[in-house]
Design an enzyme around this catalytic site. Sequence first.
Site, short mmCIF file in Angstrom:
data_model
loop_
_atom_site.label_atom_id
_atom_site.label_comp_id
_atom_site.label_asym_id
_atom_site.label_seq_id
_atom_site.Cartn_x
_atom_site.Cartn_y
_atom_site.Cartn_z
N HIS A 224 29.93 51.55 34.51
CA HIS A 224 29.97 50.12 34.84
C HIS A 224 29.10 49.36 33.85
CE1 HIS A 224 31.04 51.73 39.01
NE2 HIS A 224 32.13 51.25 38.45
N ALA A 225 29.73 48.38 33.20
CA ALA A 225 29.11 47.74 32.04
C ALA A 225 27.75 47.12 32.31
CB ALA A 225 30.07 46.69 31.49
N HIS B 169 24.35 55.37 37.55
CA HIS B 169 24.71 54.01 37.95
C HIS B 169 23.47 53.26 38.41
CE1 HIS B 169 29.15 54.64 38.22
NE2 HIS B 169 28.77 55.91 38.27
N ARG C 54 37.04 54.01 39.85
CA ARG C 54 38.03 54.07 40.95
C ARG C 54 39.36 54.51 40.36
NH1 ARG C 54 34.15 53.75 43.09
NH2 ARG C 54 33.18 52.12 44.32
N GLU D 120 22.21 56.51 41.70
CA GLU D 120 22.11 55.05 41.72
C GLU D 120 20.64 54.77 41.45
OE1 GLU D 120 24.35 52.66 42.11
OE2 GLU D 120 26.11 53.76 42.81
ZN ZN Z 1 28.08 51.84 38.80
#
Ligand code: ZN
Length: 420
Positions: free
Chosen positions: A197-198, A307, A273, A381
């Site tokens: 995720h950018a 993430h 996803r 995370e």
């Molecule tokens: Zn992410």
Amino acid sequence: MKFLGKPRSHTAAFLPLCWLLLKTLQSGHCHPYGNRYAGDKVIRLTPRTEEEVFAFKNIYRRLQVDLWQPSSISYVSEGTVTDVHIPQNASRTLLTFLQGARIQYTVLIEDLQKAVENENNLQTQRNRRSLSEYNYEVYHSLEDIQSWMYHLNQTQPSLVQVFSIGRSYEGRPLFILQLGRKSRAYKKAVWIDCGIHAREWIGPAFCQWFAREALLTYKTDPAMRKMLNHLYFYIMPVFNVDGYHFSWTHDRFWRKTRSRNSRFHCRGVDANRNWKVKWCESEPEVKAVADFLRQHRKHVRAYLSFHAYAQMLLYPYSYKHATIPNFGCVEIAAHKAVKALRSAHGIRYRHGPASQTLYISSGNSMDWAYKNGIPYAFAFELRDTGQFGFLLPEMLIKPTCTETMLAVKNITLHLLKKCP
Ligand SMILES: [Zn+2]
């Protein structure tokens, strides 16, 4: 930097200079991203009833605001901590609506533009781009990261290799670092990816930190020597290269890839996803990594994906409530990893199956890796829990990476033992 093919974007080159000018002259005339986040807010709300969920989803769809947490509006239900980035022009409508619907909220970030400008550390403007003194406590652009990879390979060829596993939608090479002492003997491997995720910039910062620590401590730390002698690490510092580049040049909060979706007239797909059995409609970045992992499936024993933000260590399953067959081994590795992480700065991580710890979601890389025979599949995370969200200040890169390093070493050493 000609070896990378793509010309350096003027905007990307301009941003650090802009910050520097802003801080030294205090002029106030120079704002990154064209001052587009001035007056934007990030708020947190936790709907308490079904009615509140319904009301919130309604206004969300009408205003099309940017959701920071959870990753999709479909995951919002009663009790879900929900962080929303509201543009200045929608602020009044949304906040009035929430007050009317008696949905309680707190403001996490009062002025997003200021937060964007505070993400960067003033003291470390020097050395931002020098390779010989590469600064691991600042965020780096894609071009910097790619030159850095090339530089590691040039200076430490006995431990580092760089290769590309394919190309992104916009044609950028997908570079991988291979760390580990070269050996003809069979070696197990650990896959690490960052930046699916950018906007989660702390991820790529950690991937770089990991490579540095590994190379710096190889000679002095017996545990690291063991790891690099017995294993290969495949490290992909920036998975979603197009999105990451875009988050530097245009939109700091871009999350997805940059492919064109003609069916829905929008740009980009969530690269976490998109891991499916059939690849006909997949993103090129996802397909390249999946092909690589399938080719190396006999060697790769652990899949680690980085993430932000939530402070969690997650393992499968994500797509259903069920216990994985090797739950005992995976749970003990996770438990020890978060304990090691906490020993550095007291930061607490929750850990467990993603379906229970976060929410049920399908098509992510961790479940895919596990289903394809990689016995240890984890998603981190990283920091924080919402104070800065995606704008974790550079001064927190060091503590975040130091503690995360302990967790990753712990998991890796666990692989080298036989699980009880
Ligand atoms: Zn992410």
